[in-house]
Motif scaffolding. Sequence first.
Motif, PDB file in Angstrom:
ATOM      1  N   GLN A 198     -50.142   4.887 -20.101  1.00  0.00           N
ATOM      2  CA  GLN A 198     -51.371   4.864 -19.309  1.00  0.00           C
ATOM      3  C   GLN A 198     -51.061   5.154 -17.844  1.00  0.00           C
ATOM      4  O   GLN A 198     -51.862   5.777 -17.146  1.00  0.00           O
ATOM      5  N   TYR A 199     -49.905   4.688 -17.403  1.00  0.00           N
ATOM      6  CA  TYR A 199     -49.509   4.918 -16.009  1.00  0.00           C
ATOM      7  C   TYR A 199     -49.370   6.419 -15.745  1.00  0.00           C
ATOM      8  O   TYR A 199     -49.847   6.931 -14.720  1.00  0.00           O
ATOM      9  N   ASP A 200     -48.754   7.151 -16.677  1.00  0.00           N
ATOM     10  CA  ASP A 200     -48.602   8.601 -16.519  1.00  0.00           C
ATOM     11  C   ASP A 200     -49.963   9.301 -16.554  1.00  0.00           C
ATOM     12  O   ASP A 200     -50.211  10.227 -15.773  1.00  0.00           O
ATOM     13  N   LEU A 201     -50.837   8.871 -17.466  1.00  0.00           N
ATOM     14  CA  LEU A 201     -52.177   9.463 -17.533  1.00  0.00           C
ATOM     15  C   LEU A 201     -52.934   9.233 -16.235  1.00  0.00           C
ATOM     16  O   LEU A 201     -53.601  10.137 -15.712  1.00  0.00           O
ATOM     17  N   PHE A 202     -52.835   8.009 -15.708  1.00  0.00           N
ATOM     18  CA  PHE A 202     -53.512   7.689 -14.451  1.00  0.00           C
ATOM     19  C   PHE A 202     -53.011   8.586 -13.322  1.00  0.00           C
ATOM     20  O   PHE A 202     -53.803   9.088 -12.513  1.00  0.00           O
ATOM     21  N   GLN A 203     -51.695   8.803 -13.258  1.00  0.00           N
ATOM     22  CA  GLN A 203     -51.119   9.627 -12.202  1.00  0.00           C
ATOM     23  C   GLN A 203     -51.657  11.056 -12.269  1.00  0.00           C
ATOM     24  O   GLN A 203     -51.994  11.659 -11.240  1.00  0.00           O
ATOM     25  N   ILE A 204     -51.753  11.607 -13.476  1.00  0.00           N
ATOM     26  CA  ILE A 204     -52.261  12.978 -13.638  1.00  0.00           C
ATOM     27  C   ILE A 204     -53.726  13.057 -13.254  1.00  0.00           C
ATOM     28  O   ILE A 204     -54.142  13.939 -12.493  1.00  0.00           O
ATOM     29  N   ILE A 205     -54.524  12.123 -13.769  1.00  0.00           N
ATOM     30  CA  ILE A 205     -55.969  12.139 -13.497  1.00  0.00           C
ATOM     31  C   ILE A 205     -56.245  11.964 -12.008  1.00  0.00           C
ATOM     32  O   ILE A 205     -57.057  12.684 -11.417  1.00  0.00           O
ATOM     33  N   SER A 206     -55.574  11.013 -11.390  1.00  0.00           N
ATOM     34  CA  SER A 206     -55.807  10.766  -9.960  1.00  0.00           C
ATOM     35  C   SER A 206     -55.335  11.948  -9.115  1.00  0.00           C
ATOM     36  O   SER A 206     -55.943  12.290  -8.104  1.00  0.00           O
ATOM     37  N   ASN A 207     -54.271  12.608  -9.548  1.00  0.00           N
ATOM     38  CA  ASN A 207     -53.738  13.745  -8.792  1.00  0.00           C
ATOM     39  C   ASN A 207     -54.749  14.888  -8.709  1.00  0.00           C
ATOM     40  O   ASN A 207     -54.847  15.574  -7.686  1.00  0.00           O
ATOM     41  N   TYR A 208     -55.527  15.080  -9.778  1.00  0.00           N
ATOM     42  CA  TYR A 208     -56.458  16.207  -9.817  1.00  0.00           C
ATOM     43  C   TYR A 208     -57.915  15.832  -9.508  1.00  0.00           C
ATOM     44  O   TYR A 208     -58.692  16.693  -9.088  1.00  0.00           O
ATOM     45  N   LEU A 209     -58.290  14.579  -9.724  1.00  0.00           N
ATOM     46  CA  LEU A 209     -59.710  14.221  -9.609  1.00  0.00           C
ATOM     47  C   LEU A 209     -60.019  13.190  -8.534  1.00  0.00           C
ATOM     48  O   LEU A 209     -61.182  12.864  -8.318  1.00  0.00           O
ATOM     49  N   GLU A 210     -59.009  12.663  -7.874  1.00  0.00           N
ATOM     50  CA  GLU A 210     -59.255  11.664  -6.830  1.00  0.00           C
ATOM     51  C   GLU A 210     -59.184  12.317  -5.456  1.00  0.00           C
ATOM     52  O   GLU A 210     -58.170  12.899  -5.082  1.00  0.00           O
ATOM     53  N   ASP A 211     -60.289  12.230  -4.701  1.00  0.00           N
ATOM     54  CA  ASP A 211     -60.355  12.803  -3.358  1.00  0.00           C
ATOM     55  C   ASP A 211     -60.591  11.748  -2.295  1.00  0.00           C
ATOM     56  O   ASP A 211     -60.365  11.997  -1.114  1.00  0.00           O
ATOM     57  N   HIS A 212     -61.076  10.595  -2.709  1.00  0.00           N
ATOM     58  CA  HIS A 212     -61.580   9.601  -1.758  1.00  0.00           C
ATOM     59  C   HIS A 212     -61.125   8.211  -2.199  1.00  0.00           C
ATOM     60  O   HIS A 212     -60.963   7.955  -3.395  1.00  0.00           O
TER      61      HIS A 212
END
Length: 400
Positions: free
Chosen positions: A187-201
């Motif tokens: 889950q930690y790896d999935l979170f890192q990928i998702i946040s890298n591409y979809l987190e701006d704020h």
Amino acid sequence: MKFFEQIAQSIVEKASAALDVSMSITDAKGTIIGCNNVDRLGSYHVVTEEVTKAGRSVIFTKENVAGRENVLPGVATPIRFQQQIIGVLGIIGEPDEVGKYVEFVRTHVEMLLQESFRTETFYLQMKTTELFIQHLIHFKEWDNEGTLQNYCEMSGFHFDRPRMCILIDIEALQTAKREKKAVRISQYDLFQIISNYLEDHAQDIISPINPGQWIVLKYIDHYDLSKARRQCEQALRALKKFLQNQNAPSYVSIAYGKSYEGFAGVSRSYQQALQTLSTGKQNKKSASGVYAFDDWTILLNALIQEIKPAFAETLADYVEKLLSHSNAPVLVESFLVYCEQGLNVSRAARKLFVHRNTLLYRLNQLNEILSIDTQSFEQSMLLYMALKQNKAMKQPMQVT
């Protein structure tokens, strides 16, 4: 520290195998929590207090350990975490020989402790965030505004600006859950990928919501929807590549709703994203995809799925009448393409690779079988929806 106890034995086994030395690790109370000699695990190591007080490495020769219980020659050094001594590392052997390993192993142990702490903290935060998200997306059902307000005050999240819900569906995890297979994806790896591409704020919220789905609540501030789609497509590619590297099925679907303010608005956007995901997966042309609620094709298919059972039965009578005809497959395909080409006979004929007159003949057959006027937009639209709804009912739901 529970996580220190959990990793101590593993550290000892791996480090001693690599360096070909024996070692032990104690906690702050002097209890041995990691050792090559498993018979010593759980025993009290008297030198812990001595090394802790010294605050530095201490050498133990054969001479000065004589007569001391449970103490062997070697070098012992304090282990620090967040500026505090939490235990002692001991490397057993002639001090002159093993002393060269002490600093390296101690640094390695402290790095592993930091990593373990970050991972444990991450999972605790994820559990808290997931509980908040469950309350949020079921806002209308649970009537829990007070609970949500309390969490927002503690976490610093604000819902006075529009937020858009993005749902990420990972089929490998869904399949593993249904078939009770062990798919080891961090889950930690999935979170890192998702946040890298979809987190701006800093106000963006990312969390799993079930074993196979993640949610992103994007804080919208003059947010460009075309940028949102690009980010979703980039995230899709990155997740597929990650899953391939894990030797897992790389089927990923991403769907998003519109943006709204407030708790009720987020719940509404989630329902839109969920409907979009279901519709997109049922009508997908590839194993993965990005689907938007404001896509007119998605809206049409969502509307078809929402047809009430009583009216669906009426439409089904007409569909069955058509499907019982010997030439039904050809007539249905021709009609659907005709509708999707804007009731333009010439374009539809080219799409079907048939002569224009052949298509006109098939449409006339439909007119006779169902007493329909295929030149009427309204009547054609109704039959189109009936056929699509019949097709959707025969396909299994893919969203849990």
